[in-house]
Design an enzyme around this catalytic site. Structure first.
Site, PDB file in Angstrom:
ATOM      1  N   ASP A 108       0.900  -1.098  -0.048  1.00  0.00           N
ATOM      2  CA  ASP A 108      -0.191   0.100  -0.091  1.00  0.00           C
ATOM      3  C   ASP A 108       0.957   1.293   0.042  1.00  0.00           C
ATOM      4  O   ASP A 108       0.504   2.341   0.562  1.00  0.00           O
ATOM      5  CB  ASP A 108      -0.810   0.041   1.061  1.00  0.00           C
ATOM      6  N   LYS A 160       3.537   0.686  16.123  1.00  0.00           N
ATOM      7  CA  LYS A 160       2.538   1.423  16.671  1.00  0.00           C
ATOM      8  C   LYS A 160       2.885   2.102  17.935  1.00  0.00           C
ATOM      9  O   LYS A 160       2.191   1.825  19.172  1.00  0.00           O
ATOM     10  CB  LYS A 160       1.227   0.973  16.660  1.00  0.00           C
ATOM     11  N   ASP A 218       2.048   5.988   2.372  1.00  0.00           N
ATOM     12  CA  ASP A 218       1.285   4.849   2.627  1.00  0.00           C
ATOM     13  C   ASP A 218       0.062   5.447   1.987  1.00  0.00           C
ATOM     14  O   ASP A 218      -0.438   6.456   2.595  1.00  0.00           O
ATOM     15  CB  ASP A 218       1.434   4.413   3.774  1.00  0.00           C
TER      16      ASP A 218
HETATM   17  N1  GDD Z   1      -1.506 -11.525   2.489  1.00  0.00           N
HETATM   18  C1  GDD Z   1      -1.839 -10.505   3.461  1.00  0.00           C
HETATM   19  N2  GDD Z   1      -2.335 -11.089   4.501  1.00  0.00           N
HETATM   20  N3  GDD Z   1      -1.419  -9.276   3.553  1.00  0.00           N
HETATM   21  C2  GDD Z   1      -1.834  -8.633   4.352  1.00  0.00           C
HETATM   22  C3  GDD Z   1      -2.556  -9.110   5.875  1.00  0.00           C
HETATM   23  C4  GDD Z   1      -2.791 -10.398   5.835  1.00  0.00           C
HETATM   24  O1  GDD Z   1      -3.280 -11.110   6.619  1.00  0.00           O
HETATM   25  N4  GDD Z   1      -2.655  -8.176   6.695  1.00  0.00           N
HETATM   26  C5  GDD Z   1      -2.042  -6.959   6.224  1.00  0.00           C
HETATM   27  N5  GDD Z   1      -1.473  -7.290   4.846  1.00  0.00           N
HETATM   28  C6  GDD Z   1      -0.930  -6.671   4.341  1.00  0.00           C
HETATM   29  C7  GDD Z   1      -1.650  -4.824   3.718  1.00  0.00           C
HETATM   30  O2  GDD Z   1      -2.461  -5.236   2.566  1.00  0.00           O
HETATM   31  C8  GDD Z   1      -0.652  -4.011   3.533  1.00  0.00           C
HETATM   32  O3  GDD Z   1      -0.148  -3.884   2.256  1.00  0.00           O
HETATM   33  C9  GDD Z   1       0.761  -4.579   4.533  1.00  0.00           C
HETATM   34  O4  GDD Z   1       0.300  -5.944   4.861  1.00  0.00           O
HETATM   35  C10 GDD Z   1       0.648  -3.817   5.747  1.00  0.00           C
HETATM   36  O5  GDD Z   1      -0.599  -3.784   6.498  1.00  0.00           O
HETATM   37  P1  GDD Z   1      -1.226  -2.680   7.031  1.00  0.00           P
HETATM   38  O6  GDD Z   1      -2.495  -2.894   7.646  1.00  0.00           O
HETATM   39  O7  GDD Z   1      -1.374  -1.270   5.958  1.00  0.00           O
HETATM   40  O8  GDD Z   1      -0.316  -2.022   8.088  1.00  0.00           O
HETATM   41  P2  GDD Z   1       0.251  -0.548   8.780  1.00  0.00           P
HETATM   42  O9  GDD Z   1       0.084   0.353   7.504  1.00  0.00           O
HETATM   43  O10 GDD Z   1      -0.726  -0.196   9.532  1.00  0.00           O
HETATM   44  O11 GDD Z   1       1.712  -0.882   9.216  1.00  0.00           O
HETATM   45  C11 GDD Z   1       2.593  -1.344   8.415  1.00  0.00           C
HETATM   46  O12 GDD Z   1       3.219  -0.310   7.383  1.00  0.00           O
HETATM   47  C12 GDD Z   1       3.922   0.718   7.858  1.00  0.00           C
HETATM   48  C13 GDD Z   1       4.415   1.550   6.770  1.00  0.00           C
HETATM   49  O13 GDD Z   1       3.205   1.860   6.063  1.00  0.00           O
HETATM   50  C14 GDD Z   1       3.964  -2.016   9.249  1.00  0.00           C
HETATM   51  O14 GDD Z   1       4.555  -2.563   8.372  1.00  0.00           O
HETATM   52  C15 GDD Z   1       4.521  -0.606   9.879  1.00  0.00           C
HETATM   53  O15 GDD Z   1       5.795  -1.064  10.585  1.00  0.00           O
HETATM   54  C16 GDD Z   1       5.249   0.226   8.659  1.00  0.00           C
HETATM   55  O16 GDD Z   1       5.763   1.307   9.285  1.00  0.00           O
HETATM   56 MG    MG Z   2      -0.430   0.624   5.476  1.00  0.00          MG
END
Ligand code: GDD
Ligand code: MG
Length: 350
Positions: A108, A160, A218
């Site tokens: 994303d 987080k 993001d």
């Molecule tokens: N296949 C799969 N299965 N993908 C998943 C799943 C799952 O169960 N859960 C989440 N994802 C994918 C989401 O589609 C996204 O692309 C990515 O994993 C990260 O999940 P998010 O839900 O977007 O996490 P976030 O944005 O709160 O936090 C993450 O991204 C940050 C940077 O944008 C973490 O990795 C943080 O450490 C990081 O800083």
């Molecule tokens: Mg994200």
């Protein structure tokens, strides 16, 4: 080089748009959003991409296909149940699709960070995992990374973080180089968070972080989706989009001569904007209709949404696929309109 892209999230913060389409398949300016990621990977030596889809792999495949001409090949893996951010990587490896070293990316983000430099740093230090780090003003909604600034060794990883824990501006940009040996830390058969269960265990045992300069965003919220669109149009992020500074109006969009389309606007194929209407800082996805004299500002209109004559939409509104706003209705700031919903009266923010 191979890359696993995590695209299984539900995209809840982009609802109602993501109720009818997976987030990575959503159009961003001129192509499915995830195409920008595949193009970026292709520029940094990635020849094979595995999309780790939680659900609706077919929708994504329909939007993206099995290869990008001159770029990487693309495979799609669907999980039996959501496996978190680490489980899917293990699953892909179990299927024999991964070699000794590969990239993993959150699906994303829109970015032009130098993944070649990241791979080089990884090879030089002999790391197990090397995280791309990026500075942000407020790390609270990301993974905070503390590192030794001389060696790039990671000293702490906090997903987080609470306000009292924030002592650096560097976060994990959701792009990392991984050695196959790291997969031993991922249990099979259940959801595992790489940020909460794997990275902390590798602190002091081969987790490195390299700060990279460039563009990173993001795109998980409507505000950031819009900002990413303007950054592509204006060339703030390096992509192969031929930016001219103007709006993006698809060849198959129709705009009345007396309508106003501001530079920050995207009109996808089949959109029609009537006489005297004004579109500013907004994205009109495929087949939208905006009636004469209507005003749309700071908003996203889902595919086939219809805005009646002299209605006003936004700022901050998100209108679901096929929803209809009656003539002269004033949709208030931040409104969310569900797919196929019909709005006859005034609506307040949710
Ligand atoms: N296949 C799969 N299965 N993908 C998943 C799943 C799952 O169960 N859960 C989440 N994802 C994918 C989401 O589609 C996204 O692309 C990515 O994993 C990260 O999940 P998010 O839900 O977007 O996490 P976030 O944005 O709160 O936090 C993450 O991204 C940050 C940077 O944008 C973490 O990795 C943080 O450490 C990081 O800083
Ligand atoms: Mg994200």
């Amino acid at each position: 080089m191979q890359a696993v892209v995590l695209v299984g999230g539900k995209g809840t913060r982009l609802r109602p748009l993501t109720l009818t389409q997976p987030k990575p398949a959503m159009a961003l300016v001129d192509r499915p959003f995830i195409r920008y990621m595949v193009d970026w990977l292709g520029h940094h030596g990635v020849g094979e991409v595995v999309m780790a889809c939680g659900f609706r792999a077919e929708d994504l495949r329909a939007a993206l296909g099995d290869e990008v001409p001159g770029g990487p090949s693309i495979r799609y893996i669907e999980e039996p149940e959501p496996l978190g951010t680490a489980g899917p990587v293990r699953l892909v490896a179990e299927q024999g699709l991964l070699g000794e070293r590969f990239l993993v990316l959150n699906g994303d983000v829109l970015s032009d960070l130098d993944l070649t430099a990241l791979q080089r740093a990884h090879a030089e230090t002999g790391a197990v995992i090397t995280l791309a780090l990026y500075p942000v003003e407020d790390p609270s909604s990301y993974g905070l990374v503390r590192r030794d600034r001389t060696s790039d060794r990671v000293l702490g990883f906090l997903e987080k973080p609470e306000p009292g824990q924030i002592d650096t501006d560097e976060i994990s940009a959701g792009a990392y180089v991984v050695e196959r040996s790291a997969l031993d830390l991922i249990p099979l058969g259940r959801a595992v968070s790489i940020e909460r269960e794997v990275f902390p265990r590798l602190v002091g045992h081969g987790l490195y972080g390299r700060r990279l300069d460039g563009y990173w965003m993001d795109i998980g919220t409507p505000e950031r989706y819009l900002q990413a669109s303007w950054d592509i149009l204006e060339g703030t992020v390096r992509t192969d989009f031929d930016h001219t500074g103007g709006p993006y109006v698809d060849d198959d969009a129709e705009v009345a001569a007396t309508a106003t389309i501001e530079p920050r606007a995207v009109l996808r194929a089949g959109s029609r904007v009537g006489a005297g209407a004004a579109i500013a800082e907004s994205v009109l996805l495929e087949g939208c209709r905006v009636g004469a004299g209507a005003r749309v500002r700071g908003s996203i209109l889902g595919p086939r949404a219809e805005i009646g004559e002299r209605a006003t939409v936004g700022p901050g509104a998100v209108v679901g696929r096929g929803a209809r706003i009656a003539p002269r209705v004033a949709l208030s700031e931040g409104a969310r309109v569900q797919p196929d919903e019909v709005i006859e009266g005034e609506v307040t923010a949710v």
